[in-house]
Design a protein around this motif. Structure first.
Motif, PDB file in Angstrom:
ATOM      1  N   GLU A 224     -24.574   5.141 -60.211  1.00  0.00           N
ATOM      2  CA  GLU A 224     -25.772   4.970 -59.376  1.00  0.00           C
ATOM      3  C   GLU A 224     -25.570   5.573 -57.991  1.00  0.00           C
ATOM      4  O   GLU A 224     -26.433   6.330 -57.487  1.00  0.00           O
ATOM      5  N   LYS A 225     -24.450   5.250 -57.353  1.00  0.00           N
ATOM      6  CA  LYS A 225     -24.192   5.780 -56.012  1.00  0.00           C
ATOM      7  C   LYS A 225     -23.992   7.285 -56.050  1.00  0.00           C
ATOM      8  O   LYS A 225     -24.418   8.011 -55.125  1.00  0.00           O
ATOM      9  N   SER A 226     -23.368   7.773 -57.084  1.00  0.00           N
ATOM     10  CA  SER A 226     -23.174   9.223 -57.207  1.00  0.00           C
ATOM     11  C   SER A 226     -24.511   9.938 -57.332  1.00  0.00           C
ATOM     12  O   SER A 226     -24.709  11.032 -56.748  1.00  0.00           O
ATOM     13  N   ASN A 227     -25.455   9.392 -58.065  1.00  0.00           N
ATOM     14  CA  ASN A 227     -26.789  10.004 -58.207  1.00  0.00           C
ATOM     15  C   ASN A 227     -27.516  10.031 -56.872  1.00  0.00           C
ATOM     16  O   ASN A 227     -28.222  11.001 -56.538  1.00  0.00           O
ATOM     17  N   LYS A 231     -28.744  13.492 -55.077  1.00  0.00           N
ATOM     18  CA  LYS A 231     -30.125  13.799 -54.669  1.00  0.00           C
ATOM     19  C   LYS A 231     -30.175  14.203 -53.206  1.00  0.00           C
ATOM     20  O   LYS A 231     -30.880  15.148 -52.809  1.00  0.00           O
ATOM     21  N   LYS A 232     -29.439  13.506 -52.385  1.00  0.00           N
ATOM     22  CA  LYS A 232     -29.388  13.853 -50.978  1.00  0.00           C
ATOM     23  C   LYS A 232     -28.817  15.261 -50.778  1.00  0.00           C
ATOM     24  O   LYS A 232     -29.293  16.051 -49.943  1.00  0.00           O
ATOM     25  N   MET A 233     -27.794  15.556 -51.549  1.00  0.00           N
ATOM     26  CA  MET A 233     -27.165  16.860 -51.440  1.00  0.00           C
ATOM     27  C   MET A 233     -28.134  17.962 -51.865  1.00  0.00           C
ATOM     28  O   MET A 233     -28.199  19.043 -51.242  1.00  0.00           O
ATOM     29  N   GLU A 234     -28.910  17.736 -52.909  1.00  0.00           N
ATOM     30  CA  GLU A 234     -29.881  18.740 -53.341  1.00  0.00           C
ATOM     31  C   GLU A 234     -30.932  18.979 -52.262  1.00  0.00           C
ATOM     32  O   GLU A 234     -31.320  20.131 -51.988  1.00  0.00           O
ATOM     33  N   LEU A 286     -21.581   3.569 -50.621  1.00  0.00           N
ATOM     34  CA  LEU A 286     -20.204   3.424 -51.089  1.00  0.00           C
ATOM     35  C   LEU A 286     -20.089   2.300 -52.126  1.00  0.00           C
ATOM     36  O   LEU A 286     -20.951   1.423 -52.226  1.00  0.00           O
ATOM     37  N   ILE A 287     -18.988   2.335 -52.885  1.00  0.00           N
ATOM     38  CA  ILE A 287     -18.732   1.311 -53.914  1.00  0.00           C
ATOM     39  C   ILE A 287     -18.471  -0.035 -53.234  1.00  0.00           C
ATOM     40  O   ILE A 287     -17.709  -0.125 -52.257  1.00  0.00           O
ATOM     41  N   ASN A 288     -19.100  -1.049 -53.741  1.00  0.00           N
ATOM     42  CA  ASN A 288     -18.897  -2.410 -53.221  1.00  0.00           C
ATOM     43  C   ASN A 288     -17.594  -2.971 -53.811  1.00  0.00           C
ATOM     44  O   ASN A 288     -17.592  -3.720 -54.793  1.00  0.00           O
ATOM     45  N   VAL A 289     -16.493  -2.590 -53.194  1.00  0.00           N
ATOM     46  CA  VAL A 289     -15.177  -2.967 -53.697  1.00  0.00           C
ATOM     47  C   VAL A 289     -14.987  -4.490 -53.722  1.00  0.00           C
ATOM     48  O   VAL A 289     -14.487  -5.041 -54.716  1.00  0.00           O
ATOM     49  N   PRO A 290     -15.346  -5.222 -52.660  1.00  0.00           N
ATOM     50  CA  PRO A 290     -15.171  -6.685 -52.722  1.00  0.00           C
ATOM     51  C   PRO A 290     -15.899  -7.340 -53.885  1.00  0.00           C
ATOM     52  O   PRO A 290     -15.444  -8.353 -54.421  1.00  0.00           O
TER      53      PRO A 290
END
Length: 488
Positions: A224-227, A231-234, A286-290
């Motif tokens: 999800e975060k990668s998508n 999109k922002k990068m595009e 970012l990934i919610n590591v906690p």
């Protein structure tokens, strides 16, 4: 008459003395009297009548021995050889010589000429009754005395033999019990190991499933975060491409000829006016590591608790009567008409179909629910740790119970007689509540929240949950409790 009486007394004295002498002549009954001397010395201060014969015999049997003691029978001249000390290398020779010497002594006694006393004894015993009443009386008295002594000795030995035989039987039975116990220990260890492995396989499977679920959630968030970033990068790439074209066009206009520059100046100025906003950074990408790692072990354990049931009381199979069969999780017991082959140990009930809980209580409050179902013979309660579990347990103190037997609900504190309990409807489930500190044991129906009976007493030692069942219609099942009841 006086002479015969004196002889009779002398004979009895000889018999008694003969029993006290350690080495006795087999023929004349006289004791051997030891005399320490060299093998070629005199015996009893008298010269041997056949010294050459004795010398050869002693040289043959005692040649390698250093110190000996010779004894001679004063009546029939039979010899007895004793040993004061020998060297270690002739120990085996000593035993052989002793055996051969005993045989030689017996032959000499048999071949020796009996003394007048021996002849007189034999005549008194062998001569048939005659007119001499005194002689007959003395002979009968001696014979009856000997017979009585022998009979008493045989009776004493027979009694001792029976005692030894009974002791032998007890040891044989105990040996069999030990063998049975050893086999049962092997079976228990193997069966318990299998159950442990199965339990950990289930736990491992649950952990594997939880691991897969958490990894799947992590990978889903990553996707999800990668998508979002993609999109922002595009979008940024399109804006950069547009700016690059504008910059390149303006640079071309600047280096163009003056006439063309002036012609396109206004258009170029408008094109140079950038209407794009500066890119803004966005949060939550970012990934919610906690979320995935915080208190991971604890959260997994908390989640696993919901997958398993907690039972406040489990059963101890080592106390179960041989007619009771327990489930593998030790939470249920049923009655069977077929007896199991189990080791006979002091902690096991041997007369009544009972079993104890695996854990005793000596403080605090405790509660457990038992499903009795349609069983017509059951009893529940507690039992002290020191109360005997063998034979008639209900004739001794240390038990508090409520049960259904003989078609009635009763409360019982042995050795007192049971008392009837008034119950409106048939009980299917019993809740047992123990308050050890206040000395209160109460029973209730958790389905209707109805009180059944209570005992008020003073507990002075550890008590164990007590279960009994004498009916194979329904088993007794210890139910799991909810968290609130467990905390209570």
């Amino acid at each position: 008459m006086t002479i015969m009486a004196h002889e009779s007394q002398q004979n009895v004295a000889d018999i008694k003395r003969k029993s006290l002498v350690e080495d006795v002549c087999l023929l004349c009954g006289k004791g051997f009297y030891p005399s320490r001397c060299n093998k070629h010395r005199l015996f009893q201060g008298q010269k041997s009548k056949n010294k050459a014969e004795y010398t050869v015999l002693l040289e043959e049997f005692v040649g390698k021995l250093h110190d000996t003691t010779l004894a001679v029978c004063s009546q029939c001249r039979s010899l007895l050889l004793r040993y004061d000390r020998v060297t270690k290398d002739v120990e085996r020779t000593k035993l052989l010589i002793k055996d051969m010497w005993m045989k030689t002594r017996e032959k000499r006694c048999a071949a020796a000429t009996p003394t007048l006393e021996v002849k007189r004894r034999r005549e008194l015993i062998d001569t048939p009754p005659c007119g001499d009443n005194d002689n007959n009386t003395a002979s009968t008295s001696i014979q009856s005395t000997i017979t009585g002594v022998i009979t008493a000795a045989k009776e004493k030995l027979t009694t001792a033999l029976k005692t030894l035989q009974e002791k032998w039987r007890i040891y044989q039975e105990f040996q069999q019990t030990l063998h049975q116990t050893a086999e049962h220990i092997k079976f228990q260890a193997q069966h318990t190991e299998t159950q442990i492995k199965e339990a950990f396989v289930k736990l491992h499977q649950i952990l594997c499933n939880e691991e897969a679920t958490r990894i799947k959630a992590l990978r889903g968030e990553r996707e999800e975060k990668s998508n979002m970033v993609k999109k922002k990068m595009e979008k940024i790439n399109k804006e950069i491409s547009c700016l690059s074209d504008t910059i390149r066009a303006i640079e071309e206009e600047i280096i163009a000829e003056d006439v063309l520059f002036l012609q396109n100046y206004e258009a170029t100025v408008k094109r140079a006016q950038c209407r794009l906003l500066d890119p803004e950074n966005f949060s939550g990408v970012l990934i919610n590591v906690p979320k995935h790692l915080s208190n991971l072990k604890f959260s997994v354990l908390q989640k696993m608790k919901g997958s398993f049931e907690y039972t406040p009381v489990t059963l101890d199979p080592n106390t179960a009567h041989c007619n009771l069969i327990l489930t593998e999780d030790l939470t249920s017991v049923r009655y069977s008409d077929e007896e199991q082959t189990l080791p006979d140990s002091p902690e096991r009930f041997d007369m009544f179909a009972c079993v104890l809980g695996s854990e005793g209580f000596d403080s605090g409050t405790h509660c457990w629910d038992v499903e009795v179902g349609d069983s017509t013979g059951w009893f529940l309660g507690v039992m002290t740790e020191s109360a005997p579990r063998r034979n008639k347990i209900f004739s001794r103190s240390g038990i508090w119970l409520v049960g259904h037997f003989c078609g009635e609900y009763k409360a019982h504190i042995p050795p007192q007689s049971p008392s009837l309990i008034s119950v409106n409807e048939k009980l299917q489930r019993i809740r047992v509540q123990l308050d050890w500190d206040s000395g209160k044991l109460s029973f209730s129906d958790p389905l209707t929240n109805t009180h059944i009976h209570s005992f008020k007493c003073t507990f002075t030692e550890r008590v164990f949950p007590f279960f009994g069942i004498g009916c194979n219609i329904s088993p007794l099942l210890i139910l799991p409790v909810n968290s609130s009841l467990n905390k209570a």
